[in-house]
Design a protein around this motif. Sequence first.
Motif, PDB file in Angstrom:
ATOM      1  N   ALA A   1      53.532  31.983  35.528  1.00 46.36           N
ATOM      2  CA  ALA A   1      53.135  33.091  34.665  1.00 46.36           C
ATOM      3  C   ALA A   1      51.643  33.094  34.366  1.00 46.36           C
ATOM      4  CB  ALA A   1      53.923  33.028  33.354  1.00 46.36           C
ATOM      5  N   MET A   2      50.890  32.222  35.000  1.00 46.01           N
ATOM      6  CA  MET A   2      49.464  32.099  34.729  1.00 46.01           C
ATOM      7  C   MET A   2      48.648  33.027  35.634  1.00 46.01           C
ATOM      8  SD  MET A   2      49.363  29.825  32.293  1.00 46.01           S
ATOM      9  CE  MET A   2      47.708  29.094  32.262  1.00 46.01           C
ATOM     10  N   ILE A   3      47.426  33.313  35.199  1.00 40.23           N
ATOM     11  CA  ILE A   3      46.483  34.057  36.027  1.00 40.23           C
ATOM     12  C   ILE A   3      45.405  33.099  36.500  1.00 40.23           C
ATOM     13  CG2 ILE A   3      44.694  35.838  36.034  1.00 40.23           C
ATOM     14  CD1 ILE A   3      46.428  37.524  34.252  1.00 40.23           C
ATOM     15  N   ASP A   4      45.288  32.975  37.816  1.00 40.72           N
ATOM     16  CA  ASP A   4      44.243  32.165  38.431  1.00 40.72           C
ATOM     17  C   ASP A   4      43.184  33.102  38.997  1.00 40.72           C
ATOM     18  OD1 ASP A   4      44.989  29.232  38.411  1.00 40.72           O
ATOM     19  OD2 ASP A   4      46.848  30.123  39.164  1.00 40.72           O
ATOM     20  N   VAL A   5      41.924  32.795  38.735  1.00 45.40           N
ATOM     21  CA  VAL A   5      40.830  33.662  39.150  1.00 45.40           C
ATOM     22  C   VAL A   5      39.750  32.831  39.820  1.00 45.40           C
ATOM     23  CG1 VAL A   5      39.290  35.518  38.441  1.00 45.40           C
ATOM     24  CG2 VAL A   5      41.236  34.920  36.990  1.00 45.40           C
ATOM     25  N   VAL A   6      39.211  33.368  40.922  1.00 49.08           N
ATOM     26  CA  VAL A   6      38.058  32.747  41.562  1.00 49.08           C
ATOM     27  C   VAL A   6      36.964  33.810  41.703  1.00 49.08           C
ATOM     28  CG1 VAL A   6      38.980  33.183  43.886  1.00 49.08           C
ATOM     29  CG2 VAL A   6      37.199  31.468  43.562  1.00 49.08           C
ATOM     30  N   SER A   7      35.746  33.438  41.388  1.00 46.60           N
ATOM     31  CA  SER A   7      34.607  34.332  41.553  1.00 46.60           C
ATOM     32  C   SER A   7      33.866  33.966  42.825  1.00 46.60           C
ATOM     33  CB  SER A   7      33.659  34.226  40.356  1.00 46.60           C
ATOM     34  OG  SER A   7      32.421  34.851  40.652  1.00 46.60           O
ATOM     35  N   ALA A   8      33.832  34.896  43.784  1.00 44.96           N
ATOM     36  CA  ALA A   8      33.105  34.651  45.024  1.00 44.96           C
ATOM     37  C   ALA A   8      31.608  34.570  44.783  1.00 44.96           C
ATOM     38  CB  ALA A   8      33.410  35.759  46.033  1.00 44.96           C
ATOM     39  N   ASP A   9      31.128  35.284  43.765  1.00 47.30           N
ATOM     40  CA  ASP A   9      29.693  35.330  43.503  1.00 47.30           C
ATOM     41  C   ASP A   9      29.174  34.046  42.862  1.00 47.30           C
ATOM     42  OD1 ASP A   9      29.634  37.981  44.457  1.00 47.30           O
ATOM     43  OD2 ASP A   9      30.237  38.735  42.496  1.00 47.30           O
ATOM     44  N   TYR A  10      30.002  33.407  42.067  1.00 47.79           N
ATOM     45  CA  TYR A  10      29.564  32.206  41.349  1.00 47.79           C
ATOM     46  C   TYR A  10      30.176  30.922  41.884  1.00 47.79           C
ATOM     47  CZ  TYR A  10      27.724  35.466  37.887  1.00 47.79           C
ATOM     48  OH  TYR A  10      27.021  36.471  37.262  1.00 47.79           O
ATOM     49  N   GLY A  11      31.207  31.044  42.719  1.00 48.64           N
ATOM     50  CA  GLY A  11      31.886  29.850  43.188  1.00 48.64           C
ATOM     51  C   GLY A  11      32.586  29.118  42.056  1.00 48.64           C
ATOM     52  N   GLU A  12      33.067  29.887  41.080  1.00 48.79           N
ATOM     53  CA  GLU A  12      33.708  29.303  39.894  1.00 48.79           C
ATOM     54  C   GLU A  12      35.133  29.834  39.762  1.00 48.79           C
ATOM     55  OE1 GLU A  12      29.538  29.064  37.310  1.00 48.79           O
ATOM     56  OE2 GLU A  12      31.083  30.535  36.781  1.00 48.79           O
ATOM     57  N   VAL A  13      35.936  29.133  38.969  1.00 46.92           N
ATOM     58  CA  VAL A  13      37.334  29.503  38.795  1.00 46.92           C
ATOM     59  C   VAL A  13      37.688  29.571  37.311  1.00 46.92           C
ATOM     60  CG1 VAL A  13      37.980  28.468  40.998  1.00 46.92           C
ATOM     61  CG2 VAL A  13      38.138  27.109  38.900  1.00 46.92           C
ATOM     62  N   ASP A  14      38.821  30.186  37.048  1.00 44.80           N
ATOM     63  CA  ASP A  14      39.387  30.210  35.696  1.00 44.80           C
ATOM     64  C   ASP A  14      40.899  30.262  35.824  1.00 44.80           C
ATOM     65  OD1 ASP A  14      39.370  30.198  32.929  1.00 44.80           O
ATOM     66  OD2 ASP A  14      39.212  32.385  32.743  1.00 44.80           O
ATOM     67  N   ARG A  15      41.571  29.860  34.761  1.00 44.40           N
ATOM     68  CA  ARG A  15      43.034  29.903  34.709  1.00 44.40           C
ATOM     69  C   ARG A  15      43.410  30.120  33.249  1.00 44.40           C
ATOM     70  NH1 ARG A  15      47.722  28.241  37.430  1.00 44.40           N
ATOM     71  NH2 ARG A  15      49.292  27.157  36.183  1.00 44.40           N
ATOM     72  N   PHE A  16      44.252  31.125  32.998  1.00 46.44           N
ATOM     73  CA  PHE A  16      44.643  31.398  31.615  1.00 46.44           C
ATOM     74  C   PHE A  16      46.019  32.053  31.570  1.00 46.44           C
ATOM     75  CE2 PHE A  16      42.514  35.246  33.023  1.00 46.44           C
ATOM     76  CZ  PHE A  16      43.201  36.283  32.424  1.00 46.44           C
ATOM     77  N   ASP A  17      46.590  32.029  30.390  1.00 47.72           N
ATOM     78  CA  ASP A  17      47.920  32.596  30.149  1.00 47.72           C
ATOM     79  C   ASP A  17      47.748  33.999  29.567  1.00 47.72           C
ATOM     80  OD1 ASP A  17      50.446  33.313  29.337  1.00 47.72           O
ATOM     81  OD2 ASP A  17      50.837  31.477  28.187  1.00 47.72           O
ATOM     82  N   PRO A  18      48.129  35.057  30.283  1.00 49.00           N
ATOM     83  CA  PRO A  18      47.914  36.412  29.780  1.00 49.00           C
ATOM     84  C   PRO A  18      48.790  36.781  28.583  1.00 49.00           C
ATOM     85  CG  PRO A  18      49.233  36.488  31.778  1.00 49.00           C
ATOM     86  CD  PRO A  18      48.792  35.066  31.617  1.00 49.00           C
ATOM     87  N   THR A  19      49.793  35.964  28.295  1.00 50.44           N
ATOM     88  CA  THR A  19      50.650  36.249  27.138  1.00 50.44           C
ATOM     89  C   THR A  19      50.127  35.575  25.867  1.00 50.44           C
ATOM     90  OG1 THR A  19      52.116  34.332  27.473  1.00 50.44           O
ATOM     91  CG2 THR A  19      52.643  36.360  28.668  1.00 50.44           C
ATOM     92  N   ALA A  20      49.130  34.710  26.008  1.00 51.92           N
ATOM     93  CA  ALA A  20      48.577  33.995  24.852  1.00 51.92           C
ATOM     94  C   ALA A  20      47.466  34.816  24.207  1.00 51.92           C
ATOM     95  CB  ALA A  20      48.041  32.636  25.292  1.00 51.92           C
ATOM     96  N   PRO A  21      47.179  34.567  22.924  1.00 54.80           N
ATOM     97  CA  PRO A  21      46.066  35.270  22.272  1.00 54.80           C
ATOM     98  C   PRO A  21      44.755  35.064  23.032  1.00 54.80           C
ATOM     99  CG  PRO A  21      47.405  34.129  20.644  1.00 54.80           C
ATOM    100  CD  PRO A  21      47.901  33.685  21.979  1.00 54.80           C
ATOM    101  N   PHE A  22      43.911  36.072  22.975  1.00 60.11           N
ATOM    102  CA  PHE A  22      42.625  36.032  23.687  1.00 60.11           C
ATOM    103  C   PHE A  22      41.787  34.839  23.238  1.00 60.11           C
ATOM    104  CE2 PHE A  22      38.072  37.004  23.517  1.00 60.11           C
ATOM    105  CZ  PHE A  22      37.798  37.222  24.857  1.00 60.11           C
ATOM    106  N   GLU A  23      41.182  34.203  24.220  1.00 58.29           N
ATOM    107  CA  GLU A  23      40.270  33.104  23.949  1.00 58.29           C
ATOM    108  C   GLU A  23      39.087  33.235  24.895  1.00 58.29           C
ATOM    109  OE1 GLU A  23      40.276  28.207  24.029  1.00 58.29           O
ATOM    110  OE2 GLU A  23      42.175  29.300  23.880  1.00 58.29           O
ATOM    111  N   ALA A  24      37.885  33.350  24.328  1.00 58.73           N
ATOM    112  CA  ALA A  24      36.684  33.519  25.151  1.00 58.73           C
ATOM    113  C   ALA A  24      36.458  32.298  26.024  1.00 58.73           C
ATOM    114  CB  ALA A  24      35.467  33.761  24.259  1.00 58.73           C
ATOM    115  N   ALA A  25      35.749  32.519  27.122  1.00 55.22           N
ATOM    116  CA  ALA A  25      35.417  31.451  28.059  1.00 55.22           C
ATOM    117  C   ALA A  25      34.019  31.732  28.598  1.00 55.22           C
ATOM    118  CB  ALA A  25      36.445  31.402  29.194  1.00 55.22           C
TER     119      ALA A  25
END
Length: 382
Positions: free
Chosen positions: A63-87
Amino acid sequence: MTGPKERAVAAYRAAYGEAPARLSYAPGRVNLIGEHTDYNDGFVFPCAIDRGTAVAFGSASDAMIDVVSADYGEVDRFDPTAPFEAAPGWRTHVRAVAGVFRARGIAIGGMRIAIAGDVPQGAGLSSSASLGVALGATFDIEGALHPTELALIAQAAENDFVGCACGIMDQLISARGEAGAALLIDCRSLEARSVPLPADMAVLIVHSGITRGLVDSAYNERRAACEAVAAHFGIGALRDLDAASLAANEGALDPVAFRRARHVVTENARTLAMPAVLAASDWTRIGALMAESHASMRDDFEITLPEIDQLAGTLSAATGGVGGARMTGGGFGGCVVALTRQDRLPALRQAALDHFAAIGRAPGLIHACRPSAGLERSRYQN
């Protein structure tokens, strides 16, 4: 260099070991005239540009969202059902759009995402709106939402989670842009009228090389000043104020707030005048409207910088009276846009190069843009 779509697909394959299922793409924009009028319920006149943000995506096993940025070579992973949390950095924008879906009760399942873009950041060409609209289309996996609704979601992400009190223009033109045309947008009703650009017109974007950040700039201060003047008159927004009424009340207003409001009132009038002037290819009047807009941003709204003023003046002079130039975007840096005839482009390009040589800075983006279509959604095909 390959485009954002190809790079997003390549990043997806590299990160997840398979091809994506779908692609979303949304362009940046350049505003031809109508600056800081959108959040005053006024009128703007942008076109989408041939640079944008692509999102390649597919389903995930959890149920997680995994994200990769081609421009920065960076990744993120977060739960879309959880309250917003800045990163850090770009991650907040992704989480913010997901946060709006959550706030509106629209469920998002697990996803794998790769992002790539070629809109210069901090240039006033709406890289963040491009990203927000493309992400909105990504999370709207069934394609149930109208492009205008996706624009509103992307705006809410900026307003409610990122912390920038932006208007709707950037997101709306990214979602609804039309090839070969600008849109005259009524930011109150969200109605948009397509205005084809003359076939011999060139739209030249020149990046000053000075980046800006809307959240960290005086953008929110100026919005507050505009709202204070509207409250003084008991109206919903400065869109409802005419120049004569404003002038008659100058003595009752804070001098700075008065100038801020004067910019908005006169800029709305210039924006409403521009479509007919363009249709008539009245290059002299086009140049005058552009010059008046820049002077108003410089003197009344105080969002230009001396170097931006110099660049706009240099490009305007290079048109030889065939068109004009003005700063475009939120201010304090970013780009100048010039409207001229195609045969004047070489002179403007050389003037831009001479400008950068004179100040000892490497040339910024010098790009004759093609007014482009807005949001695209597609299934990925090898």
